[in-house]
Design an enzyme around this catalytic site. Structure first.
Site, PDB file in Angstrom:
ATOM      1  N   ASP A  59     133.781  49.963 -14.096  1.00 48.80           N
ATOM      2  CA  ASP A  59     133.279  49.592 -15.414  1.00 48.80           C
ATOM      3  C   ASP A  59     134.382  49.404 -16.446  1.00 48.80           C
ATOM      4  O   ASP A  59     134.230  48.607 -17.376  1.00 48.80           O
ATOM      5  CB  ASP A  59     132.271  50.628 -15.919  1.00 48.80           C
ATOM      6  N   TYR A 110     123.231  50.879 -17.871  1.00 47.15           N
ATOM      7  CA  TYR A 110     123.656  52.251 -18.111  1.00 47.15           C
ATOM      8  C   TYR A 110     124.294  52.447 -19.461  1.00 47.15           C
ATOM      9  O   TYR A 110     125.129  51.656 -19.869  1.00 47.15           O
ATOM     10  CB  TYR A 110     124.657  52.699 -17.043  1.00 47.15           C
TER      11      TYR A 110
END
Lengths: 679, 679
Positions: free
Chosen positions: B335, B423
C-alpha cells in the site's frame, strides 16, 4: 509489576491501633433484617449489610460454645444453581430463589465451610475442611500480626542496632506459600517491616533481612531472624505527595474533561446495568472483586436479548517473585485466594480514578467478627470516549461523489481498583456497541524493592535477582498472572470450544502461480485435555460456539477469545509455587461447568499444596463438547523493573477481548443511531 | 482486515471523468515561489505547494523534449544529511541547509530518479532507474485505466450478458505483483469492477471473474478475461448510509464530549509540536503519510531536551490475500510502495474522526502533472483523555492515615487516516508524560469480498479461501503487515541493540527451597544478523541503548520496543509475494543508518522482484553495535473474516510502544503538576 501483599491496609505501627479499613467497618454497622426492596431483588445480588449481619447472627447462634474464637474469613453469596437463576430470569416475578450465603470461618483451629439459608434463618451445612491450605486472611489478623514485632524485644533490639527509631517502623504480613513440607499444621505468616521516617512511600524503605514469623491462630511470634544488616535506602525524593516535590517541576497541562450534557446513556437498577444493547449484572465479592453476570446483548433483528457471558471474574492472581534470598524466595503470592482481591478493593476517587461522567457504586465485605464493612465507590460505571473511531470509511471511488461516514467509538466501562499492598490493579470490564467485551487490567502503584548495600551496578558481583533502581534499591524480577473465569453461554448453555489454526499450505499442483498460502483448519475440543493451550507465535483463533445455532448462511454462532498476552510461567512444573499456581501452565483451559470450580488456585489457597485447583480438576479430562463449558484465560505479565518504575510505577496495561464471531448476521454498528451532542 | 487497493479514490464510471482527488488538485493550484515565513522554516518541513510547483517547473524545463509524456509519480523532500539537520538544530538560526526535492518521474517508458535543488533552481542529478519494479501509481493513471473497460466492447458484452447495466459499473485498479517472470517490461495493472445499482457500498457487489489488463504507459487494454459467470451479490441492506437504514434500528446514545475550557496544552509552530515535555516535528509525505522526526523529551533534572526518535514512519504496508483463484492470487498489495500511503490519506472529519479538542493540519501531495494537491485536515493533533489512570496508589498501611494519589492519563495524539480502497487505516502516534511513544494502527472500512454462487455453507465442497459472510459473498483470508522505520537516537546517534532473555533457571544447589526461577540474560547485537528476530512466546525484552551513557547507578540509558503483535507471514520464503515482502520474515530488524534505506519493500515496489529491500540490504550483515542504527518493526494482522466484518468492518487495533528503559533516573510522572480543570 510486582506485588507486595503485606496488605497495605493491614500494615501497622506502634502508636496506632486500627487501620482505615477497620474504621470503615466500625462505621458500617447496619441493623439486622432490613427488608430488601423487591424491585431491586436479583438472585445474584451480593449480600447486603443486613444480610451479612443476619449471616453472622445465624452462624454465631449455631456455634455458641466456640464464639470466643470464631472468625469469619470469607462471607459471600452462595448462588442458586444456574438452572434456577435462568428460570427466574425468564419468568420474573414469581417466587424468588432461596437466598443463601457461603461462609468460611475459623474456630478452634479448624476451617468451617458453612452454607447459611437466609430465608429460613438456618444453617444448611457446616463442613469442617480437612484438606491442605487455609482460607483468606482477614484484615484484622494481619493488623494484629503487624503490631507484634513492635513490642517484641529481639526485633526492637535489631531496629536499635541499625540506628533506627521503632516508632517510625511499619510492618506488613506476607503469606509464606508451601515448599514441600509434608504436613503444615499452623497458619503462619512472615512479617516484614519498613522505615517511614517522614515518607509515605514506605515500600522504597525496606528494613531488609529482618523477619518475624507469626502463628496467626495463636497470634504470637514463633520465629525471628535478623539475618544480616542491610542499609535502609535513603530513598530521597521518593515521597510521591505533591507537597514533597521540589523544583524543578514537570509540565502542567490545561484541564481536560469528558462531559455528557444530557447525562449518561446507561441505567443502573440495583446491580443491573443497561447500556446500548447490553444488559449485565455487576456484583461485588470480597474474594473476586467485580463479578459480571448474565451479560446479554439485544439483537435488533431477532428482537430479543441473546446470552453471551453467564459469569466472568478474576479467579486468581498469582505473583511469584524470582529472588531466591531468604526473605524473598517464598514471595509467590495469590492475591485473590490469600488476601481477597475484593477485600483489597479501594474507594475510587471521583474525577481522577474515573472521569466526571462516572456513576459510583458501593461494595460490602465482611469483617473478621462477621459485621459488614463498606467500601464506598468500589465500582465506577461510565461511558468511555477517547476520541477513537468505531467504524469509518471514505469512499472516493464513485465518480461525482465523496462519501465519508465516521462513527465515534463510545463504550461502557465498569471499573474496580484493588490495592494489594504496593500494587494497584485497575480492572475494567468494557462493553462496546459491536458486541465486544474487553477486559483491561492496569498495573500501577509502587514496586516492591529489596534493600541492598550496592550503590552502583559496577559493585555487583553476585546474582541479585533484579535491577538496581537507585542507591541501595533493587527491583526484584517477578510475574503477575491473572486468571479469568469466563463462563460463556453463547445463545444458551451447550457450547463447544473450537480452535482454528491458520495453516501454511504449499501449492503442489498447478492451480496458481503462487507457491503457498494459508488456510484455516478448525478442530472442536472433545475433552479438557484438547483445550489446554499454551499460546505461542503460532497463528490460531479460539472460539466458543453454539453447535446448535447457525447463522442464515450456515456459520456456527460464537464468540472469540482474543488473548492479549502469551506470557506463561518460567518455573519448573515440579517447583512448589508452580504446583500451586499450575493454572498458569496453559494460557487457556476449558472445563465443564461445575458450581464448585470457581477459584483457579483452589478454594483454600493460603499454604495450599496444589491438590485442589484448575490443573487438578481438569486431570479428569471430562467431556466438553456441546456442554455447558467454562473458559479460563490467564493474562500474564513478566516484570523486569526499570528505573522508570521507581519511585512510582506508571500504569502498564494488558487485557483480552471476547468478540462476536458469526454471532450476528452482520455488524450491529450498521444500524446504530448517532448520538445527539449538545454543545 | 483486508485491503482493496483499487484505490477507491481512483475508481471511475462512464458518466463522470474526474474524481474528487483530482478536483481537489484543481482547486489547489498555488503561485510559484511563495516565500516561506522564516520563523516556520525547518529543514524537515514537507514541500510547500509553491515548492512543488517550483519542482515541476525545474523538472519540465530540464526535459522539454519529453514534456508530452512526463509524469510525476512521487515528489517529496530530499532531506539534508542527518549531520546537517542536527547541526542546524543545535545552531539555529544560522544559514539554512540546502532545500532539495526527490522526484520519481516517468518519461519515454523510463523511470527517472531526480534530485532538484530549490535554492539554485537546478537539477542536481537525474538518474534513469534500470532495475526491476516501478514507482508509485498516480491517481490520474488509475482513473484513466478504470474508465477503459467501460467503452471496451468485450467488457460491455460481458456486462450485458449478466443482465447488468454498464452505467452502474465502477472499476478499480489492482497492482499485479510479480510471479517469477524473468523480465517484466510493461507497467500493467488489472482492472476489476463493481456494480453499484443504488448502493455506495460497492465492495459488497463485485462483478467477479471479469478481468481487464491495462498497460499503464500506453494506457490501453492489453488483455481481457471473462472467466466465468458469478452472481453479483444482492447485498441487500449493506449500504451504510444512515438514510438507507430500515427499522428496527439500534440504540441511540446520549452525547459525549471531550472539552478543554482553557484550550489545548500543546502548540504547533509550523510543523513543530510541543506538548508537556515533548517536542517533535510532524510532516506529511505522499508515500509514508505521517512522519515523526526529532522527537525529544525534556529532562527536568538535566535541564535539557534529550533525543529519542530521529525519525519514525510507516515504511511499507504489505497485504497478501490467500485466495488462489485467477482473479485473486496476485492480490499481494504494497500500500505504501504501490499506492502511496500518504497519497491515499483522507480529510479527517472534525468531531468524528477526532474529538472536538483536536487541531487540524493540511497536507500537500503532487499530482501526475506535477501540480500540488491539498488534502485538508490530513492530520489532527489532540490531547487524549479516556478517563484512564497514569499512576495511582492508595496507601492504607500507615496507621492513622489513608493516602490516595491518582494522576489521570492524558496523552498527545497525532492522527492520520489513509483509505487505500476499501480499507481505512487509522495511524496514531501518541506521546505520553512518562516518556512513552505509542503507535496504534486501527483497521476499519470495508472488507474486500469475492462474489460466489454459494448461498449457504452446506453447499460448499471445494476450498473457497474465505468465510461465507452472506449470500454470494466470501470474505477472503488475508494479512496486513505494517513495517515501521524507527530511527531511534537515544541520547545521541551511537546506539546498540540489546536483547534481554528471561531465562528459566534450575536451582541445583541448596541456596533456596525453590527449584527454579527466571533471570535475565542480556546480549548486545554485533551485526545485522544478530538482530533479526521472530517474535514468539519466548519471553524477552528488546532495547535500544546508548552504550556511552549511564544512569547514576550504572544502567545504560535506553528505550524498549514493546511489540504489540507476534504475527509473521504464513507463506514460503521462496514464494514470489514473500520474496517481495521479505521484510515480514522477521518482526524486528536492525540496520546501520543509511539515508537511502527508507522503504522496507524497496523504492520501486510495483512489480518489484525483491532485489532491493530490507531483507536484501541486511544480507551484508553490517556492524550495528555502538552505531547510528535503525530499528524496523513489523506489526502483523492475520484476518479471518467473520460475519461481524460485514457489511462494515469495525475498527481492529494493534500497535507497539517505545518505552523509556533506564532512560530517566526515576519516573517523570513524580514531578508533573496537576491540570487545573475549569468546571
Amino acid at each position: 509489576m510486582s506485588s507486595r501483599r503485606s496488605l497495605a491496609s493491614a500494615l501497622t505501627a506502634i502508636a496506632m491501633a486500627a487501620n482505615f479499613k477497620l474504621l470503615l467497618c466500625l462505621f458500617s454497622l447496619f441493623p439486622i433484617f432490613t427488608p430488601i426492596s423487591t424491585n431491586q431483588y436479583h438472585p445474584l445480588n451480593p449480600l447486603t449489610p443486613a444480610e451479612i449481619n443476619q449471616v453472622r447472627t445465624i452462624v454465631k447462634q449455631a456455634q455458641p460454645s466456640s464464639l470466643h474464637n470464631l472468625t469469619f474469613q470469607y462471607v459471600g453469596l452462595d448462588e442458586p444453581d444456574k438452572s434456577i437463576i435462568l428460570s427466574w430470569l425468564s419468568n420474573q416475578p414469581t417466587k424468588n430463589p432461596p437466598r443463601r450465603a457461603f461462609v468460611i470461618a475459623r474456630s478452634d483451629l479448624k476451617t468451617h465451610e458453612i452454607i447459611v439459608d437466609l430465608s429460613t434463618n438456618s444453617i444448611i451445612s457446616d463442613k469442617i475442611y480437612h484438606g491442605d491450605g487455609y482460607p483468606l486472611l482477614t484484615f484484622e489478623e494481619q493488623t494484629a500480626a503487624n503490631k507484634l514485632p513492635l513490642t517484641y524485644a529481639p526485633f526492637i533490639a535489631s531496629i536499635s542496632k541499625r540506628g533506627l527509631k521503632v516508632e517510625e517502623v511499619v510492618c506488613g504480613s506476607f503469606t509464606v506459600g508451601w515448599y514441600g513440607e509434608k504436613k503444615r499444621t499452623k497458619r503462619i505468616i512472615k512479617v516484614m517491616c519498613y522505615y517511614l521516617d517522614g515518607t509515605v512511600n514506605l515500600y522504597m524503605r525496606p528494613i531488609e533481612a529482618v523477619t518475624v514469623t507469626v502463628d496467626l491462630d495463636q497470634m504470637k511470634i514463633i520465629g525471628f531472624l535478623d539475618r544480616l544488616t542491610v542499609v535502609v535506602p535513603k530513598a530521597d525524593g521518593t515521597d510521591y505527595r505533591r507537597s514533597e516535590q521540589m523544583p524543578p517541576y514537570g509540565p502542567q497541562l490545561k484541564g481536560i474533561r469528558v462531559v455528557q450534557p444530557e447525562g449518561p446513556s446507561f441505567t443502573i437498577d440495583g446491580h443491573t446495568v443497561r447500556w446500548a444493547d447490553w444488559i449485565f449484572h455487576l456484583a461485588f465479592d470480597m474474594r473476586a472483586g467485580s463479578i459480571i453476570s448474565l451479560a446479554s446483548i439485544y439483537d435488533v433483528d431477532k428482537g430479543e436479548y441473546r446470552r453471551v457471558l453467564y459469569k466472568g471474574f478474576v479467579s486468581e492472581l498469582f505473583v511469584p517473585y524470582m529472588d531466591l534470598t531468604e526473605e524473598w524466595y517464598y514471595r509467590t503470592f495469590f492475591d485473590a485466594g490469600e488476601y481477597g482481591f475484593g477485600l483489597c478493593a479501594v474507594p475510587l476517587e471521583p474525577l481522577k480514578d474515573c472521569p466526571e461522567n462516572a456513576v459510583f457504586m458501593d461494595g460490602y465485605f465482611t469483617g473478621q467478627d462477621g459485621t459488614p464493612g463498606k467500601t464506598s465507590n468500589v465500582f465506577c460505571v461510565f461511558e468511555r470516549y477517547a476520541g477513537d473511531v468505531m467504524w469509518r470509511h471514505t469512499e472516493g471511488g464513485i465518480p461525482g461523489k465523496v462519501i465519508r461516514k465516521v462513527r465515534p467509538e463510545v463504550s461502557l466501562v465498569a471499573r474496580m481498583v484493588s490495592t494489594v499492598g504496593n500494587y494497584d490493579y485497575i480492572v475494567d470490564w468494557e462493553f462496546n456497541q459491536c458486541g465486544t467485551i474487553k477486559v483491561t487490567v492496569g498495573l500501577t502503584g509502587l514496586l516492591e524493592v529489596r534493600g541492598s548495600n550496592y550503590t552502583h551496578k559496577d559493585q555487583i558481583q553476585e546474582e541479585v535477582y533484579g535491577t538496581l533502581l537507585a542507591e541501595n534499591t533493587l527491583g526484584a524480577y517477578h510475574d503477575h498472572f491473572l486468571n479469568f473465569h469466563l463462563d460463556l453461554d453463547i445463545d444458551g448453555d451447550a457450547n463447544s470450544f473450537v480452535m482454528t489454526n491458520l495453516q501454511m499450505t504449499r501449492v503442489t499442483d498447478n492451480r496458481s502461480p503462487r507457491k503457498s498460502y494459508w488456510t484455516v483448519v478448525s478442530e472442536t475440543a472433545k475433552t479438557e485435555s484438547d483445550a489446554k493451550i499454551k499460546l505461542s507465535s503460532k497463528a490460531f483463533e479460539l472460539l466458543v460456539v453454539n453447535p446448535s445455532k447457525k447463522t442464515k448462511v450456515g456459520n456456527h454462532v460464537g464468540y472469540r477469545l482474543i488473548p492479549g498476552s502469551v506470557a506463561g510461567p518460567l518455573m519448573m512444573d515440579n517447583d512448589y509455587p508452580q504446583i500451586r499456581g499450575a493454572f498458569t501452565k496453559y494460557n487457556v483451559w476449558v472445563t465443564p461447568y461445575s458450581k464448585s470450580e470457581k477459584w483457579a488456585g483452589g478454594l483454600n489457597t493460603d499454604q495450599s499444596q496444589g491438590d485442589d485447583n484448575l490443573a487438578v480438576w481438569s486431570l479428569r479430562n471430562r467431556k466438553i463438547e456441546n456442554k455447558d463449558i467454562v473458559l479460563w484465560y490467564t493474562l500474564g505479565f513478566h516484570h523486569v523493573p526499570y528505573q522508570e518504575d521507581f519511585p512510582v510505577m506508571p500504569t502498564v496495561s494488558a487485557g483480552f477481548e471476547l468478540r462476536p464471531a458469526n454471532f450476528f448476521e452482520y455488524n450491529p454498528v450498521l444500524k446504530d443511531r448517532p448520538a445527539k451532542v449538545v454543545r
